[in-house]
Write a protein that holds these residues in place. Structure first.
Motif, short mmCIF file in Angstrom:
data_model
loop_
_atom_site.label_atom_id
_atom_site.label_comp_id
_atom_site.label_asym_id
_atom_site.label_seq_id
_atom_site.Cartn_x
_atom_site.Cartn_y
_atom_site.Cartn_z
N ASN A 1 0.68 -1.12 -0.01
CA ASN A 1 -0.04 0.16 -0.01
C ASN A 1 0.81 1.32 -0.09
OD1 ASN A 1 -2.72 -1.29 0.07
ND2 ASN A 1 -2.67 -1.85 2.01
N VAL A 2 1.83 1.74 -0.76
CA VAL A 2 2.76 2.63 -0.79
C VAL A 2 1.94 3.87 -1.97
CG1 VAL A 2 5.00 3.08 -1.62
CG2 VAL A 2 5.12 0.63 -0.89
N ARG A 3 1.56 4.55 -1.38
CA ARG A 3 0.97 6.07 -2.07
C ARG A 3 2.13 6.91 -2.52
NH1 ARG A 3 -4.13 6.49 -1.12
NH2 ARG A 3 -3.55 9.04 -1.59
N VAL A 4 2.11 6.48 -3.85
CA VAL A 4 2.63 7.64 -5.32
C VAL A 4 2.38 8.31 -6.24
CG1 VAL A 4 4.27 7.08 -7.10
CG2 VAL A 4 3.89 5.33 -5.70
N PRO A 5 2.36 9.37 -5.71
CA PRO A 5 2.08 10.65 -6.26
C PRO A 5 1.83 10.48 -7.34
CG PRO A 5 4.22 11.93 -4.89
CD PRO A 5 3.86 10.16 -4.48
N VAL A 6 0.34 11.50 -8.30
CA VAL A 6 0.57 10.89 -9.68
C VAL A 6 1.39 11.61 -9.96
CG1 VAL A 6 -2.03 10.68 -9.48
CG2 VAL A 6 -1.39 12.90 -9.41
N GLU A 7 2.23 12.66 -10.14
CA GLU A 7 2.68 13.63 -10.84
C GLU A 7 4.28 12.83 -10.93
OE1 GLU A 7 1.34 15.11 -8.25
OE2 GLU A 7 3.23 15.74 -7.06
N ASN A 8 4.41 11.50 -10.32
CA ASN A 8 5.39 10.57 -10.81
C ASN A 8 5.79 9.67 -11.50
OD1 ASN A 8 6.23 12.21 -7.96
ND2 ASN A 8 6.76 10.20 -6.77
N LEU A 9 4.14 9.26 -12.26
CA LEU A 9 3.98 8.57 -13.64
C LEU A 9 5.14 10.10 -14.48
CD1 LEU A 9 2.58 6.60 -14.52
CD2 LEU A 9 0.40 8.60 -16.10
N VAL A 10 5.86 9.00 -15.43
CA VAL A 10 6.67 9.29 -16.03
C VAL A 10 5.23 9.18 -17.85
CG1 VAL A 10 8.15 9.18 -18.12
CG2 VAL A 10 9.04 8.78 -15.72
N GLY A 11 5.56 10.13 -18.05
CA GLY A 11 5.24 10.09 -19.56
C GLY A 11 2.74 9.50 -19.58
N GLU A 12 2.78 9.06 -20.69
CA GLU A 12 1.13 8.32 -20.37
C GLU A 12 1.59 7.14 -19.78
OE1 GLU A 12 -1.45 9.37 -22.82
OE2 GLU A 12 0.08 11.62 -22.97
N GLU A 13 -0.50 6.85 -19.18
CA GLU A 13 -0.20 6.10 -18.37
C GLU A 13 -1.05 4.76 -19.45
OE1 GLU A 13 -3.31 6.06 -14.51
OE2 GLU A 13 -4.74 4.85 -16.46
N ASN A 14 -0.30 3.76 -19.22
CA ASN A 14 -0.30 2.43 -19.32
C ASN A 14 0.81 2.46 -20.65
OD1 ASN A 14 -1.64 0.90 -18.02
ND2 ASN A 14 -3.66 2.57 -19.09
N ALA A 15 1.87 3.66 -20.72
CA ALA A 15 3.31 3.61 -21.76
C ALA A 15 4.11 3.00 -21.94
CB ALA A 15 2.44 4.97 -22.91
N GLY A 16 4.35 2.25 -20.26
CA GLY A 16 5.40 2.72 -19.56
C GLY A 16 6.63 1.41 -20.58
N TRP A 17 5.80 0.60 -20.88
CA TRP A 17 5.99 -0.47 -22.21
C TRP A 17 7.53 -0.55 -23.17
CZ3 TRP A 17 8.12 -5.46 -20.52
CH2 TRP A 17 8.18 -6.42 -21.96
N GLY A 18 7.04 1.01 -23.74
CA GLY A 18 7.89 1.84 -24.69
C GLY A 18 8.96 2.35 -24.18
N TYR A 19 8.40 2.80 -22.99
CA TYR A 19 9.72 3.79 -22.57
C TYR A 19 10.43 3.10 -21.90
CZ TYR A 19 5.77 6.78 -21.78
OH TYR A 19 5.04 7.53 -22.15
N ALA A 20 10.33 1.91 -21.62
CA ALA A 20 11.11 0.62 -20.71
C ALA A 20 11.89 0.27 -22.22
CB ALA A 20 10.42 -0.38 -20.64
N LYS A 21 11.30 -0.22 -23.20
CA LYS A 21 11.94 -0.44 -24.29
C LYS A 21 13.10 0.99 -25.43
CE LYS A 21 9.03 -2.37 -27.01
NZ LYS A 21 8.82 -3.00 -28.45
N PHE A 22 12.70 1.76 -25.27
CA PHE A 22 13.40 3.28 -25.39
C PHE A 22 14.94 3.11 -24.65
CE2 PHE A 22 14.76 8.08 -23.79
CZ PHE A 22 15.30 7.69 -25.39
N LEU A 23 14.58 2.40 -23.03
CA LEU A 23 15.68 2.70 -22.15
C LEU A 23 16.72 2.07 -22.73
CD1 LEU A 23 15.04 2.87 -18.52
CD2 LEU A 23 16.61 1.10 -19.52
N LEU A 24 16.72 0.49 -22.37
CA LEU A 24 17.63 -0.14 -23.74
C LEU A 24 19.09 0.27 -24.55
CD1 LEU A 24 15.58 -3.50 -23.37
CD2 LEU A 24 16.59 -2.97 -21.54
N GLY A 25 17.85 1.42 -25.31
CA GLY A 25 18.88 1.25 -26.94
C GLY A 25 19.75 2.18 -25.50
#
Lengths: 352, 394
Positions: B218-242
Motif C-alpha cells: 500500500n505504497v502511496r505514490v503521487p500521480v505526478e511521479n508517473l512518467v509520460g502516459e499511463e499504460n505507455a510504460g513498456w515503450g519507455y522501457a524499450k527506449f531505455l534499453l537502446g
C-alpha cells in the motif's frame, strides 16, 4: 573512424558480387579435374580486379582495403578466390620491393600468372651466395595451380626474388586437392636466381616480406568472410523453406538459436576481416593480433560451415549444394602452409 | 591494427586517460582490479570525482547538464576508465532513468530529478523483474491503483541491484490488467523512503550483498511521479534499453581482466605452458573480435545506419567472454583458488599484496560473473531477438 567503404570500394564490391553471382553455374562447387580456366582469368584481369591490390605508382588503384573487398566478393565463388589470393600476395611483395619492376604490369594485365610465396609457407628455405650466383633450396607444399604459374615471387627475410616456374632444379609433384584446385609440392634444389630477378635485399626485403604476410592474412580472412556469408545466407533461406512437423524448421527455437549464433559468428568474422584489411591498408607490421584475427576468422567460418551442413540435413551431404565445397575450402585455409594452423602455432610458440 | 580514430577522439582518449590516472583513488582501483566487492562509498567517491569534472552524464544534451558526447566519446570514456580500474559507472540514473525523464518526462520531473543525477547526489535503482516475471517481463503483476491524487502500489520487485543503497527506484507497474500485458504497464518514479516499502537483502553465490527483493505494501505514490502516459510504460522501457547499446560489450573491462590473467599465470609459473597459451590466445581473439564488432556498430550508430539489434549481439558476446576470462583466471590459480571467505573479503583492509585475499577476489569475481549472461535480458532472450529481428525467423 575508417570503417565504411568509400564510394569506389562500394562499386567494386557490387561489381565483384555481380560477376560471381552471374557465373554461379559456371563456377562448379565440385572438385575440378583441370587447373585454372584461362578464359575466366583473362576476364578477371580485364575487369581490373587485380589493380585493387596495388597503389597507383605500381599501376593499380587500391591497397589493402580494396584487395579485401575483391577477396570477400570472390570468396562466395570458391574457384576465383585461390588464384586471386596468390596473385595479390605476389603483387603486394613486388610493389613493396620495387614499384617499377617489369613483373607488375605483366601480372596486372593478366599476361603472366604469378604465385606469391612467403617464407612462412616453406620449410628449410635457404638462399646461398649473392650477385649472379644466388641459389635457393628448400620446399613449398601445396602450391595451388602451379602448372599455370609463370613467376614464383619469393619473399624471404633478406631477399625478394622472382623465379621462373620452369627453372632447372624445381622438382614438382602435382595432385588434385581438397578444395578442387590442383596443387603441387615443390622441392627446390639449388635453383639459380638471375641477378635481374633479385628485387630487394636486407631491410627492404624484410619490409616486403612483412607486406606479403599482412596481405596474405587479409586475403584469407576476406575470402573466408565472403564464403561464410554465402553458407549462412543459404542456410537461413533453407530453414525458412524446409517444412517438417507441419511448419518451417526455422520456427523451432532449437534451430533459431543455432542460426542466431551463426549470425553472431559471421558478424565477428566481418569485424576481424576488417581489422586485417585495415592492417594491410596501413602497412603495419604483422603482429599477434593479425595472427589471432586469421585464427578467429577460420575457427568461426568452420563453425558456420559445419552448422550449415547439419541444418541442411541429408541434402547438405550432397554435391548439389555448396556446403561441402565450403567446408573443404575452409579446411584448406586452416591447414595450408601459412594458414590458420600456422598462425595458431606461431601464437603459442610452437612454430611449424 | 587501428580503426582510424579522428584526432579529436584521440585527444579525448588522452584526456580521459590522464584524468583517470590522476584522480582515481588508488585504494578503489586496487579493489576493482582485485575483484573485491565494492561498497556504496567506493562508487560514490569515484562518481563525485566525475561529477566535479562534469563527466557523469557526458552523453546527455548540454541543456540537461551533459556534454553532448558522441557515441564514440561515450565508448572511449568507458573503455579508458574501466581499463584503468575505475568502478563501473552505475547506469541506473545516468543511462536508464535520466534519458527516459528528459525524453518523456514532465518539465517538473526534469527539474526535480535530472540535476540530482548529474551531481551524483541521488542514487537510483531499477524495479523491473518480479518473482513471476523474469524473461517474460510483460507478465509483471505489481499493481498501481489510482486513488485520488496517488497511485497505491502493491507487489514486489526482485533481483533489484543496490536497492539497499538507493534513494529512488523507477519501476514498471501494472495499471491495467484487462488489456494485452504490454499495454497495461506504466513507468513510475518512487521515493524509497515512502512508508510501506521494505528492502530484503539477497546474498548471491559469491557471498556478497548487491541483490535485493523490494516489497510494496500500500505504497502511496503521487500521480505526478508517473512518467509520460499511463499504460505507455513498456515503450519507455524499450527506449531505455537502446541507450547503452554499444557499451554493453565492456571492452575495457575485458582487457583489464586479461591483464590480470597474465599476471596470475606469471605468478603461478605458467606463462609458457602450451595449454595456457592456447587458451589465452583464444580469449584474446574473442575480445579482439568483440572490440572490432563494437567499433563497427559504433560507426553504424553514428551514421544512423544501425540496424537495431546490435545491443543483442554485443550483450551476448560481451557477457560470455568476460565470464570465460573470469573462470579461466580461477583455473589458472589452481589449488590456490580454494580459499574462500566472503565475509573476510568484505572486511579485509585493502592490501593488493595480500595473496590470500587477492585470490579470493578472483574467485569472487568468477562467481559474480555468472550473472551477466542472465541479467539485462538473458542470453536466450537475446538469441530470440536476433532470430526474430535480424533473421526474420519466428
Amino acid at each position: 573512424m575508417k570503417i565504411t567503404l568509400n564510394e569506389e570500394q562500394s562499386i567494386l564490391a557490387q561489381s565483384v558480387a555481380r560477376f560471381v553471382d552471374d557465373r554461379r553455374d559456371a563456377v562448379s562447387w565440385r572438385p575440378a579435374d583441370r587447373g585454372l580456366d584461362p578464359e575466366i582469368w583473362r576476364e578477371v584481369a580485364a575487369l581490373g580486379w587485380l589493380g585493387a591490390g596495388v597503389g597507383e605508382a605500381a599501376g593499380g588503384f587500391g591497397g589493402g582495403r580494396a584487395m579485401s573487398v575483391v577477396m570477400e566478393g570472390a570468396g562466395a565463388g570458391i574457384r576465383y578466390a585461390e588464384p586471386l589470393s596468390q596473385v595479390f600476395v605476389a603483387l603486394a611483395i613486388l610493389e613493396s620491393a620495387d614499384a617499377e619492376n617489369p613483373y607488375l604490369s605483366e601480372i596486372l594485365s593478366g599476361e603472366a600468372f604469378a604465385c606469391g610465396l612467403i617464407a612462412d609457407m616453406g620449410t628449410g628455405i635457404e638462399a646461398i651466395g649473392s650477385g649472379d650466383d644466388c641459389r635457393i633450396s628448400g620446399a613449398f607444399k601445396a602450391v595451388p595451380y602451379f602448372e599455370q604459374v609463370d613467376h614464383l615471387v619469393l619473399a624471404l627475410p633478406d631477399l625478394i626474388c622472382v623465379l621462373d616456374a620452369q627453372a632447372a632444379g624445381i622438382d614438382t609433384q602435382t595432385y588434385p586437392a581438397l578444395d578442387g584446385a590442383t596443387r603441387a609440392d615443390l622441392s627446390l634444389d639449388n635453383v639459380q636466381v638471375k641477378s635481374v630477378a633479385v628485387l630487394a635485399k636486407g631491410e627492404s626485403a624484410s619490409v616486403a616480406l612483412n607486406r606479403g604476410r599482412v596481405f596474405h592474412a587479409a586475403a584469407v580472412t576476406a575470402e573466408a568472410s565472403g564464403l561464410a556469408a554465402k553458407l549462412f545466407e543459404d542456410t537461413l533461406a533453407y530453414v525458412k523453406q524446409r517444412t517438417q512437423f507441419g511448419r518451417p524448421i526455422g520456427e523451432f527455437q532449437a534451430v533459431q538459436h543455432r542460426l542466431a549464433d551463426m549470425f553472431v559468428a559471421l558478424e565477428e568474422i566481418r569485424s576481424l576481416s576488417l581489422a586485417t584489411a585495415r592492417a594491410a591498408e596501413d602497412g603495419v607490421p604483422a603482429d599477434r593480433r593479425l595472427s589471432q584475427a586469421v585464427v578467429g576468422v577460420i575457427d568461426r567460418a568452420l563453425h558456420i560451415a559445419r552448422e550449415a551442413i547439419q541444418l541442411h540435413g541429408g541434402v547438405g551431404m550432397t554435391e548439389d549444394l555448396p556446403m561441402g565445397a565450403g567446408l573443404r575450402r575452409l579446411k584448406v585455409l586452416q591447414l595450408m602452409p601459412a594458414g590458420a594452423q600456422t598462425h595458431r602455432r606461431t601464437l603459442t610458440g610452437r612454430a611449424t | 591494427m587501428d580503426v582510424g580514430w579522428s584526432s579529436a577522439d584521440q585527444a579525448f582518449r588522452q584526456e580521459v586517460r590522464e584524468f583517470t590516472q590522476a584522480k582515481l583513488p588508488a585504494e578503489i582501483r586496487d579493489k576493482v582490479i582485485a575483484g573485491r566487492p565494492l561498497e556504496r562509498s567506493d562508487h560514490m567517491q569515484w562518481q563525485d570525482i566525475l561529477a566535479e569534472k562534469g563527466w557523469i552524464a557526458g552523453f546527455w544534451p548540454s541543456k540537461f547538464g551533459g556534454h553532448d558526447w558522441t557515441p564514440a566519446q561515450s565508448y572511449i570514456f568507458q573503455e579508458e576508465t574501466t581499463y584503468a580500474g575505475a568502478p563501473w559507472l552505475l547506469p541506473f540514473g545516468v543511462n536508464y532513468v535520466g534519458p527516459v525523464i528528459y525524453t518523456y518526462g514532465s518539465e517538473a520531473q526534469k527539474a526535480r530529478h535530472l540535476p540530482g543525477i548529474v551531481s551524483n547526489e541521488v542514487f537510483w535503482c531499477q524495479g523491473y523483474s518480479e518473482p513471476n516475471a523474469g524473461s517474460d517481463l510483460a507478465q509483471l503483476s505489481t499493481r498501481a491503483d489510482r486513488d485520488g491524487d496517488a497511485y497505491v502500489v502493491n507487489g514486489s520487485k526482485i533481483w533489484t541491484s543496490m536497492a539497499h543503497w538507493a534513494d529512488w527506484i523507477f519501476a514498471l507497474v501494472r495499471t491495467d490488467s484487462q488489456v494485452k500485458p504490454q499495454r497495461g504497464i506504466s513507468f513510475l518514479l518512487i521515493d524509497l523512503r515512502t512508508p510501506g516499502i521494505t528492502v530484503r537483502p539477497i546474498r548471491s553465490i559469491e557471498g556478497a550483498h548487491h541483490l535485493n527483493q523490494v516489497f510494496f505494501d500500500n505504497v502511496r505514490v503521487p500521480v505526478e511521479n508517473l512518467v509520460g502516459e499511463e499504460n505507455a510504460g513498456w515503450g519507455y522501457a524499450k527506449f531505455l534499453l537502446g541507450h547503452e547499446r554499444v557499451l554493453s560489450a565492456e571492452i575495457g573491462k575485458g582487457k583489464r581482466m586479461l591483464d590480470r590473467l597474465r599476471s596470475v599465470a606469471s605468478a603461478q609459473g605458467r606463462s609458457d605452458d602450451p595449454g595456457y597459451l592456447e587458451r589465452l590466445n583464444q580469449l584474446e581473439t574473442d575480445l579482439l573480435a568483440l572490440e572490432w564488432t563494437t567499433l563497427r556498430m559504433l560507426d553504424a550508430v553514428m551514421d544512423g545506419s544501425a540496424p537495431g539489434f546490435e545491443a543483442s549481439v554485443l550483450k551476448l558476446r560481451g557477457s560470455t567472454i568476460v565470464q570465460r576470462i573470469a573462470e579461466y583466471t580461477v583455473d589458472t590459480l589452481g589449488p590456490a583458488a580454494l580459499s574462500f571467505d566472503p565475509a573476510g573479503l568484505e572486511q579485509q583492509v585493502n592490501d593488493p599484496n595480500a595473496e590470500l585475499y587477492r585470490n579470493m577476489g578472483i574467485v569472487s569475481e568468477f562467481l559474480f560473473q555468472r550473472a551477466p549472461t542472465i541479467w539485462g535480458g538473458s542470453n536466450e532472450i537475446q538469441r530470440n531477438i536476433i532470430a526474430k529481428h535480424a533473421l526474420g525467423l519466428g
